[in-house]
Motif scaffolding. Structure first.
Motif, PDB file in Angstrom:
ATOM      1  N   ASN A 162     -14.525   5.500  -8.141  1.00  0.00           N
ATOM      2  CA  ASN A 162     -14.490   3.865  -8.481  1.00  0.00           C
ATOM      3  C   ASN A 162     -16.260   3.464  -7.590  1.00  0.00           C
ATOM      4  O   ASN A 162     -16.580   3.800  -6.788  1.00  0.00           O
ATOM      5  CB  ASN A 162     -13.553   3.011  -7.426  1.00  0.00           C
ATOM      6  N   ASP A 193     -11.935   8.781  -3.958  1.00  0.00           N
ATOM      7  CA  ASP A 193     -11.912   8.222  -5.730  1.00  0.00           C
ATOM      8  C   ASP A 193     -13.486   7.514  -5.454  1.00  0.00           C
ATOM      9  O   ASP A 193     -13.024   6.924  -5.852  1.00  0.00           O
ATOM     10  CB  ASP A 193     -11.390   8.311  -6.615  1.00  0.00           C
ATOM     11  N   HIS A 194     -12.776   6.482  -3.865  1.00  0.00           N
ATOM     12  CA  HIS A 194     -13.870   5.845  -3.138  1.00  0.00           C
ATOM     13  C   HIS A 194     -14.973   5.565  -2.357  1.00  0.00           C
ATOM     14  O   HIS A 194     -15.593   4.817  -2.797  1.00  0.00           O
ATOM     15  CB  HIS A 194     -12.732   4.999  -2.799  1.00  0.00           C
ATOM     16  N   ASP A 210      -6.028  -0.198  -5.385  1.00  0.00           N
ATOM     17  CA  ASP A 210      -5.314   1.274  -4.210  1.00  0.00           C
ATOM     18  C   ASP A 210      -3.940   0.329  -3.612  1.00  0.00           C
ATOM     19  O   ASP A 210      -4.689   0.280  -2.449  1.00  0.00           O
ATOM     20  CB  ASP A 210      -6.566   2.038  -3.417  1.00  0.00           C
ATOM     21  N   HIS A 233       0.574   2.752  -5.495  1.00  0.00           N
ATOM     22  CA  HIS A 233      -0.158   1.412  -6.298  1.00  0.00           C
ATOM     23  C   HIS A 233       0.720   0.847  -7.373  1.00  0.00           C
ATOM     24  O   HIS A 233       1.709   0.084  -7.505  1.00  0.00           O
ATOM     25  CB  HIS A 233      -1.264   2.895  -8.017  1.00  0.00           C
ATOM     26  N   HIS A 250      -9.153   0.669 -12.160  1.00  0.00           N
ATOM     27  CA  HIS A 250      -8.039   1.120 -11.403  1.00  0.00           C
ATOM     28  C   HIS A 250      -6.755   1.805 -12.089  1.00  0.00           C
ATOM     29  O   HIS A 250      -5.931   1.901 -11.931  1.00  0.00           O
ATOM     30  CB  HIS A 250      -7.229   0.927  -9.936  1.00  0.00           C
TER      31      HIS A 250
END
Ligand SMILES: [Zn+2]
Ligand SMILES: [Zn+2]
Length: 267
Positions: free
Chosen positions: A13, A60-61, A139, A187, A212
């Protein structure tokens, strides 16, 4: 105000929020060189980034945040829990932030808010500048009132729309992962994202990016259909909605106020 989506999803992301010369990197979850190339492609030097804002420490962040920060001497704004997980080599670049407080960074006011997700002290961010208001919230397992009230009066909301419950249920994920995704610290489902917008009523955001999206358990078509149907039923059918893409630059939004300011004075 300008907002770009460089990448969005479980493979990384990254967004950029810019207002009046202040540019912030929101998430740094793609490889370093790709992130640097992306910034250069939109005319922003990595050294000119005023801060890297991380919602939480999941890879992922945060994948290239420490490297980007150390290479270009850019501070990282994140919760204590996120910073502890990052273990930065140079702690002088850490800027701990707390939910509910406001942090001026250049021309932007950054307001972090706590979200429910399965890691230490995850946050979303609201941005206010002279040219617009935006927020990023991905998230999160569900949307408490303390989060949805951050979406009031925004020009742009970047909101997670992770899964369609039927696709998740009938998909290939193992049972424990299905439970994790749909749990209260997992999520956000498409319909839950829509409801988080409709509770704003006539203070709903002017523009929405659904972000996302799961590649396994969702599709842009499912997300757009579900969210637009619920918005229409609640009198918000006029709110434009787009979906971000996964591993590449996909969307750019410019506030109308910023556009007006770009017009010559004596046209
Ligand atoms: Zn994520
Ligand atoms: Zn996460």
């Amino acid at each position: 105000m300008n907002v770009w989506s460089f990448a969005s999803g479980s493979d990384g992301n990254c967004y950029v929020v810019e207002s009046e010369g202040t540019a912030l990197l929101v998430e740094c979850g793609r490889p370093y060189l790709q992130t640097k190339d992306f910034l250069e492609s939109i005319g922003i030097e990595p050294e000119a980034i005023g801060g890297i804002l991380l919602t939480h420490a999941h890879g992922d962040h945060s994948r290239s945040a420490a490297h980007f920060s150390a290479t270009h001497r850019v501070p990282i704004f994140a919760s204590h829990g996120t910073l502890a997980a990052l273990r930065l080599k140079d702690p002088s670049l850490a800027r701990p932030v707390e939910s509910g407080k406001t942090y001026p960074v250049g021309q932007l006011d950054v307001r972090p808010f706590a979200v429910p997700h399965d890691c230490r002290e995850p946050l979303g961010f609201r941005f206010e500048g002279g040219t617009g208001r935006a927020a990023v919230a991905t998230d999160l397992g569900w949307v408490p009132h303390s989060v949805s009230c951050q979406f009031n009066d925004l020009d742009l909301l970047v909101l997670e729309a992770n899964y369609d419950p039927h696709l998740l249920e009938t998909g290939n994920y193992p049972g424990f992962l299905k439970r994790r995704v749909s749990g209260t610290y997992g999520h956000l489902a498409n319909a839950a994202a829509a409801r988080a917008i409709t509770v704003c009523g006539d203070r709903a955001p002017g523009f929405v990016w659904l972000a996302h999206l799961s590649e396994e358990n969702n599709s842009p078509r499912h997300a757009l259909q579900t969210v637009s149907r619920i918005l229409r039923r609640n009198g918000l059918g006029h709110v434009p909605i787009r979906t971000t893409q996964h591993r590449r630059s996909s969307l750019r939004w410019t506030s109308s106020l910023a556009r007006e300011r770009q017009l010559p004075l004596f046209a």
